[in-house]
Design a protein around this motif. Structure first.
Motif, PDB file in Angstrom:
ATOM      1  N   GLU A 124      -7.823  10.482  10.035  1.00 48.63           N
ATOM      2  CA  GLU A 124      -9.235  10.248   9.697  1.00 48.63           C
ATOM      3  C   GLU A 124      -9.977  11.556   9.430  1.00 48.63           C
ATOM      4  O   GLU A 124     -10.721  11.672   8.437  1.00 48.63           O
ATOM      5  CB  GLU A 124      -9.911   9.492  10.847  1.00 48.63           C
ATOM      6  N   THR A 133     -17.338   7.316   8.919  1.00 48.63           N
ATOM      7  CA  THR A 133     -17.167   6.459   7.738  1.00 48.63           C
ATOM      8  C   THR A 133     -15.695   6.134   7.513  1.00 48.63           C
ATOM      9  O   THR A 133     -15.319   4.972   7.281  1.00 48.63           O
ATOM     10  CB  THR A 133     -17.744   7.158   6.494  1.00 48.63           C
ATOM     11  N   VAL A 134     -14.838   7.156   7.593  1.00 50.56           N
ATOM     12  CA  VAL A 134     -13.404   6.924   7.381  1.00 50.56           C
ATOM     13  C   VAL A 134     -12.845   6.048   8.505  1.00 50.56           C
ATOM     14  O   VAL A 134     -12.075   5.109   8.253  1.00 50.56           O
ATOM     15  CB  VAL A 134     -12.652   8.261   7.302  1.00 50.56           C
ATOM     16  N   TYR A 173     -18.314   3.023   3.862  1.00 48.97           N
ATOM     17  CA  TYR A 173     -17.030   2.626   4.447  1.00 48.97           C
ATOM     18  C   TYR A 173     -16.450   1.424   3.728  1.00 48.97           C
ATOM     19  O   TYR A 173     -15.222   1.307   3.577  1.00 48.97           O
ATOM     20  CB  TYR A 173     -17.186   2.350   5.952  1.00 48.97           C
ATOM     21  N   THR A 228     -14.377   3.812  10.272  1.00 48.01           N
ATOM     22  CA  THR A 228     -14.845   2.428  10.099  1.00 48.01           C
ATOM     23  C   THR A 228     -14.102   1.742   8.963  1.00 48.01           C
ATOM     24  O   THR A 228     -13.765   0.555   9.044  1.00 48.01           O
ATOM     25  CB  THR A 228     -16.358   2.414   9.832  1.00 48.01           C
ATOM     26  N   ALA A 229     -13.827   2.494   7.878  1.00 52.71           N
ATOM     27  CA  ALA A 229     -13.052   1.926   6.776  1.00 52.71           C
ATOM     28  C   ALA A 229     -11.644   1.567   7.231  1.00 52.71           C
ATOM     29  O   ALA A 229     -11.118   0.490   6.913  1.00 52.71           O
ATOM     30  CB  ALA A 229     -13.000   2.918   5.611  1.00 52.71           C
TER      31      ALA A 229
END
Length: 510
Positions: free
Chosen positions: A65, A78-79, A40, A81-82
């Motif tokens: 997302e 992951t997306v 992330y 959180t990024a």
């Protein structure tokens, strides 16, 4: 890189599709190796880089997302959180039901004040890397001035106001366009008080408050500010950077086509000849394709040719692309030029080349703000654009060539992490500063006796934080001292240190 599905235009905002963002992310270089960084953080860092370098416009709507996760073969967590990390840093704004779009952190936008030249009485203390302007060519300027003074009495008997310009200067400018491959008559020329005077006249005639203007990203800082002050809505069109900052960018013509078709801007402002700030020279084929797209969209193409005569990277007589207006007579093209970059900034001479009817309209509009350009300056410019021009141009190009050679060598030695391409001409280098904030460099420079133009000045939305523009107008003999001062400022800016007292600065003396 094929970016055929990069954007669709809704109003003037950009929507990035998942495949397009995946390709951009693959090309995004992070300032430090990934190592064992969580996925992330890598994704957030790549998006941050794309926004700060202007390759992803501020205000661009990012994919949802789930869609981006599928395109990148990452988990949705992951997306998500990024995206959350980018929101926390100020690089992303989100609203439920409306999506997420790119932004810049508070305080990252460029100041609106102009970059004023360092006053003459401070030039022994401050190195001016903010203003890209050559000294006057001597003895040519003095000789032209003497000739102009001899001619002045013939004009002094009248009122001295020429809203379209002196006939002798309009004829000289028209001849120069014709020699460059664009047949021109004097009634297509309006002489103005500098190129910015020409731009203000044209923009006032073509645009109303709230009208959209497509601009290159990056582009000339003063034009951006003029457009902002006029209430224009700026639509940035990022350059294509196939080789990163070590290679010159090109127009992304496919993206220009999409912006012109989707946003329908009234005006597209471009600098195809030794672009300011990157130095890029655009090919004739790309110019043709842009003009065709503009004609289909009903967009006026405003071409800035103020640096068109500054091709120092090759022989003085090397062939150049023809002026953009010569490539499609059917397109609505208005050209702005200037004597200030080639001859001397102290000669406030600019011009507009356009259809005679538009020239007449500008002349009528002009009398309410600027009745005419000084007669003596026009006579001097006319003299310099005559027989002395080849020698004047050779003199100025040799000066730029020598400075460019010294500056590129000095930068590679003293600042090896900085990246740049050697342009074929123009007045400046566009430097990627190895992750050091250009705004921090400018602030440190003010304390350290160096005036620095941060990259954010050249972005319509505050992008290009990790870039600066350095002019090629420092005398070649003074370049080593200038690079030493710049390297010292860079070291302190990178470390977040304050500058010492003035007596401890690296000297400017050659």
């Amino acid at each position: 890189m094929d970016r055929s599905d990069l954007i669709t235009m809704a109003e003037w905002h950009t929507t990035v599709t998942p495949p397009a963002l995946a390709r951009l992310l693959a090309a995004a270089r992070l300032p430090e190796p990934a190592g064992h960084r969580p996925a992330y953080r890598t994704l957030a860092g790549q998006v941050r880089t794309l926004v700060s370098e202007g390759r992803l416009p501020v205000g661009a709507r990012l994919p949802a997302e789930r869609e981006l996760a599928a395109a990148l073969t990452l988990s949705r967590t992951t997306v998500a959180t990024a995206y959350e990390a980018l929101r926390a840093e100020g690089y992303l704004h989100s609203r439920r039901g409306a999506g997420s779009w790119t932004a810049l952190p508070e305080g990252a936008r460029p100041p609106s004040d102009a970059m004023h030249p360092v006053p003459p009485d401070e030039q022994d203390q401050t190195l001016d890397l903010g203003v890209a302007a050559l000294p006057a060519p001597q003895p040519y300027l003095g000789e032209a001035a003497a000739r102009a003074v001899e001619q002045l009495p013939a004009y002094a008997a009248g009122h001295g106001c020429y809203p379209t310009g002196l006939p002798v200067l309009r004829e000289a400018i028209a001849r120069r366009f014709t020699a460059r491959g664009l047949p021109t008559t004097p009634d297509q020329i309006l002489v103005t008080t500098g190129a910015m005077g020409a731009l203000h006249l044209v923009l006032r005639a073509l645009l109303g408050r709230g009208d959209r203007v497509a601009v290159e990203a990056p582009t000339y800082a003063h034009t951006l500010q003029a457009l902002r002050l006029g209430g224009s809505r700026l639509v940035p069109v990022p350059h294509a950077w196939p080789g990163g900052p070590e290679r010159l960018p090109l127009w992304d013509v496919a993206e220009w086509q999409r912006v012109l078709r989707g946003a329908a801007p009234k005006v597209a402002y471009v600098i195809p000849d030794f672009h300011n700030p990157t130095g890029t020279l655009i090919t004739e084929e790309q110019r043709r394709r842009l003009l065709a797209a503009a004609r289909a969209a009903g967009t006026v193409v405003l071409v800035d040719e103020t640096t068109a005569e500054l091709g120092w990277g090759s022989a003085d007589d090397a062939p150049m692309p023809r002026p953009t207006a010569a490539l499609d007579r059917g397109a609505h093209v208005v050209t702005v030029g200037s004597a200030s970059k080639l001859l001397w900034g102290g000669l406030r001479i600019g011009w507009v080349r356009a259809a005679p009817s538009f020239v007449r309209r500008l002349a009528v509009d002009r009398v309410y703000s600027d009745v005419g350009t000084p007669v003596l300056d026009q006579l001097i410019a006319a003299a310099l654009l005559g027989d002395p021009l080849p020698d004047v141009r050779s003199h100025q190009l040799q000066r730029l060539r020598a400075t460019a050679a010294a500056l590129t060598a000095g930068l590679r030695e003293r600042l090896p992490g900085w990246r740049f391409a050697e342009p074929p001409g123009g007045l400046c280098l566009w430097l990627a500063t190895d992750g050091v904030s250009g705004s921090a460099l400018a602030a440190a420079g003010e304390r350290g006796g160096v005036r620095i133009a941060a990259g954010t000045r050249f972005g319509s939305d505050g992008a290009f934080e990790n870039f600066i523009r350095v002019p090629l107008t420092v005398p070649a003999a003074a370049v080593p001292a200038a690079v030493e001062r710049l390297a010292a400022v860079a070291a302190r800016a990178a470390a977040g240190e304050h500058w010492p007292a003035a007596e401890d600065r690296p000297p400017l003396a050659v």
